[in-house]
Scaffold this active site. Sequence first.
Site, short mmCIF file in Angstrom:
data_model
loop_
_atom_site.label_atom_id
_atom_site.label_comp_id
_atom_site.label_asym_id
_atom_site.label_seq_id
_atom_site.Cartn_x
_atom_site.Cartn_y
_atom_site.Cartn_z
N CYS A 1 0.84 -1.21 0.00
CA CYS A 1 0.00 0.00 0.00
C CYS A 1 0.87 1.25 0.00
O CYS A 1 1.49 1.60 1.00
CB CYS A 1 -0.91 -0.04 1.23
SG CYS A 1 -1.78 1.51 1.56
N CYS B 1 0.01 3.95 2.57
CA CYS B 1 0.40 3.51 3.92
C CYS B 1 1.84 3.91 4.22
O CYS B 1 2.17 4.32 5.34
CB CYS B 1 0.26 1.99 4.05
SG CYS B 1 -1.41 1.36 3.87
#
Length: 234
Positions: free
Chosen positions: A31, A34
């Site tokens: 991600c 993230c």
Amino acid sequence: MADVTDATFATAVAERSHTVPVVVDLWAPWCGPCKTLGPILEQAVAATGGSVELAKVNVDENPQTAQAFQVQGIPAVYAMRDGKVVDGFVGAQGEAAVAEFVQRLLPTELESEVAGLVAAGDEGSLRRALELDADHEGAVVGLADLLVAQQRGDEALELLERIPETPEVRRVAALARTGGRAGDADAEARLEDLLGRVKADPAARQEFVDLLEIMGSDDPRTAVYRRRLTTQLY
């Protein structure tokens, strides 16, 4: 900051949040947002000087925790206090928004005063803490523990009724009902004596359960006697 797994979540986050607010960062290695958000969260939490803690959960490796939060997208960030989610957001956020999110978790002046009184731990301080916050879990349990030590079990049990049941509440309540007796050397003898009476005698059954609560789940005898209790009852 701590990396938390499905196995450690209950202790490292849920239980810990009764002592200090915990920010849970649900992320995954693939991600991109993230990776951007992670350092921002770490910096904002570090700026609180320990007043807030950060727990990072890799959702790919810990699906049970992700499911518990009903995660539908990451990064997903949740704040927990007293075992409950009190705030959160989904998606990457800028430094100012993250800092504001974390700052909202800092204790108020009143909360800090109560925490100091609870940390002091004497009866006067704990009673003063309860004057300021009548349902403060740490103050209730701490004072109940002192009352048990003074053989004032009925007062302790009445006090514990103010707050929801937790493992620590069950332990202190068990001590109050048994007169403060711990899982000492004669615990097995008492359990054996009670075992034949647990089905017909509610008082014996309650004492049996209380003794197991005091012994605790780490005591290997607890699991053995729980099984024997189930066999005896059913």
